[in-house]
Enzyme design. Structure first.
Site, PDB file in Angstrom:
ATOM      1  N   GLU A 119      32.994  19.452  69.198  1.00  0.00           N
ATOM      2  CA  GLU A 119      33.665  19.955  68.009  1.00  0.00           C
ATOM      3  C   GLU A 119      33.610  18.954  66.861  1.00  0.00           C
ATOM      4  O   GLU A 119      33.440  19.337  65.698  1.00  0.00           O
ATOM      5  CB  GLU A 119      35.125  20.318  68.327  1.00  0.00           C
ATOM      6  CG  GLU A 119      35.265  21.579  69.170  1.00  0.00           C
ATOM      7  CD  GLU A 119      34.647  22.802  68.508  1.00  0.00           C
ATOM      8  OE1 GLU A 119      34.747  22.928  67.270  1.00  0.00           O
ATOM      9  OE2 GLU A 119      34.068  23.636  69.212  1.00  0.00           O
ATOM     10  N   ASP A 171      37.336  28.728  60.758  1.00  0.00           N
ATOM     11  CA  ASP A 171      36.349  27.974  59.995  1.00  0.00           C
ATOM     12  C   ASP A 171      35.645  28.962  59.067  1.00  0.00           C
ATOM     13  O   ASP A 171      36.094  30.110  58.918  1.00  0.00           O
ATOM     14  CB  ASP A 171      35.367  27.240  60.913  1.00  0.00           C
ATOM     15  CG  ASP A 171      34.490  28.188  61.730  1.00  0.00           C
ATOM     16  OD1 ASP A 171      34.672  29.426  61.642  1.00  0.00           O
ATOM     17  OD2 ASP A 171      33.603  27.695  62.454  1.00  0.00           O
ATOM     18  N   TYR A 222      41.870  23.089  62.724  1.00  0.00           N
ATOM     19  CA  TYR A 222      40.780  23.832  63.359  1.00  0.00           C
ATOM     20  C   TYR A 222      40.340  23.167  64.661  1.00  0.00           C
ATOM     21  O   TYR A 222      40.244  23.824  65.702  1.00  0.00           O
ATOM     22  CB  TYR A 222      39.585  23.957  62.412  1.00  0.00           C
ATOM     23  CG  TYR A 222      38.350  24.448  63.136  1.00  0.00           C
ATOM     24  CD1 TYR A 222      38.174  25.798  63.379  1.00  0.00           C
ATOM     25  CD2 TYR A 222      37.402  23.552  63.640  1.00  0.00           C
ATOM     26  CE1 TYR A 222      37.062  26.256  64.079  1.00  0.00           C
ATOM     27  CE2 TYR A 222      36.298  23.999  64.335  1.00  0.00           C
ATOM     28  CZ  TYR A 222      36.129  25.349  64.560  1.00  0.00           C
ATOM     29  OH  TYR A 222      35.046  25.793  65.258  1.00  0.00           O
TER      30      TYR A 222
END
Length: 359
Positions: free
Chosen positions: A44, A145, A127
């Site tokens: 990520e 996102d 996020y």
């Protein structure tokens, strides 16, 4: 969208993702049928502001070198930056390194599963915290996102920019996750489905609506406005930066390099000696003064070429020179061409070296 509508969308997306989702190395599940928390965190952070194709070229080598939290936490920062070379946005590598240290010392080496603890890690915002919590630990957390926001805006016919839709998109994503959980669906699978749909089907231009599992519920498709949603965000021109670099090689084939400062563009990365200006390109005499100590020695510099390198906020114009027998000192060191591959050097400086025949 109604609760029943959310459930129908969540079912359709989850089923579609399980059948059509791309096989990516960070999506591999362990014996518990869940994704590994550490590898999810690594992926990520790598994927922030970076295309999947670029991450694919670096992810497996990175986790092979740093296979767990403890290994990464005990690594030297320069080793981490070197392994990150080619991915850009090197502050993310520093954040990941700092996160590993915090996890090692404060969480007994285990990636936390709750968004509050995840959100305290360096480089982890709402996020990323939601992504790690839901994808690795199946927590009922929403994520938004650019891809997710676009999918949700088109589904609901929200004709505004992604920035203006921010608060609404998070609320819509949260409602969708909770509806999924209410009927026993995996929030992690739903979140991955939303991201995957936006990346491969519900694309910014030329969306493949015929392949979309929720096309019959899409307000934008029904009105033919899918390519008009979201509204484009205002763009600001990239700032210019002028750089002149000298690739100096001694009689033993060693290359002179220097380390950048701890702040700003390409912080702490290594480079050929480089002079920068915002207003105009540095002159050959200015560069000779900077590298050789004497402006009068400008004739020792031979121009090898030039190129433009673009970052998110800058257009950087490089002019590359070569020289021989420049002594080390003043923070500069000589490294063999082989040793250069093991230290953190930005993509732009790799181009500088290659233009001078080093690499």
């Amino acid at each position: 969208m109604s609760d029943s509508g959310d459930v129908a969308v969540a079912r359709a997306l989850t089923t579609w993702f399980r059948r059509h989702g791309r096989v990516l190395p960070w999506r591999v599940r362990g014996r518990s049928s869940r994704r590994d928390g550490y590898r999810t965190l690594v992926s990520e952070l790598m994927l922030q502001q970076t295309q999947v194709s670029r991450v694919l070229a670096h992810y497996e080598a990175f986790v092979a070198r740093f296979p767990d939290v403890r290994t990464l936490a005990h690594a030297r920062e320069q080793s981490v930056l070197a392994a990150w070379s080619g991915l850009g946005y090197y502050r993310r590598a520093k954040h990941l390194h700092g996160a590993a240290k915090m996890i090692h010392h404060e969480h007994q080496g285990r990636v936390p599963c709750d968004v509050a603890s995840l959100g305290r890690l360096p480089g982890v915002g709402a996020y990323t915290a939601g992504a790690v919590a839901s994808l690795a630990f199946d927590r009922p957390e929403a994520i938004v996102d650019g891809n997710v926001s676009r999918v949700l805006q088109r589904l609901n016919g929200r004709r505004e920019s992604a920035a203006d839709a921010g608060a609404w998109a998070w609320a819509a994503a949260d409602a969708l996750v909770r509806s999924a959980c209410a009927v026993g669906l995996s929030p992690g699978d739903l979140n991955e489905a939303l991201m995957e749909l936006g990346a491969t089907v519900c694309t910014p231009r030329g969306p493949r609506c015929g392949a979309c599992p929720v096309r019959d519920r899409c307000v934008a498709r029904a009105s033919g406005s899918q390519e008009d949603i979201p509204l484009p965000k205002p763009t600001s021109p990239r700032r210019r930066l002028h750089c002149a670099s000298v690739v100096a090689v001694d009689g033993r084939g060693r290359v002179l390099i220097e380390q950048r400062g701890p702040d700003g563009l390409w912080a702490d990365m290594w480079q050929a000696p480089t002079l920068e200006r915002l207003d105009r390109p540095p002159t050959r005499s200015e560069l000779a003064e900077y590298v050789l100590g004497r402006a009068a020695d400008a004739g020792m510099l031979r121009r090898a070429g030039g190129f433009e390198h673009q970052t998110t906020h800058r257009r950087v114009r490089f002019v590359v020179y070569t020289a021989r027998s420049v002594p080390a000192g003043d923070g500069r060191v000589l490294k063999s061409s082989r040793a250069l591959s093991a230290i953190p050097i930005s993509n732009a400086q790799r181009k500088v070296l290659a233009m001078a025949g080093v690499g």
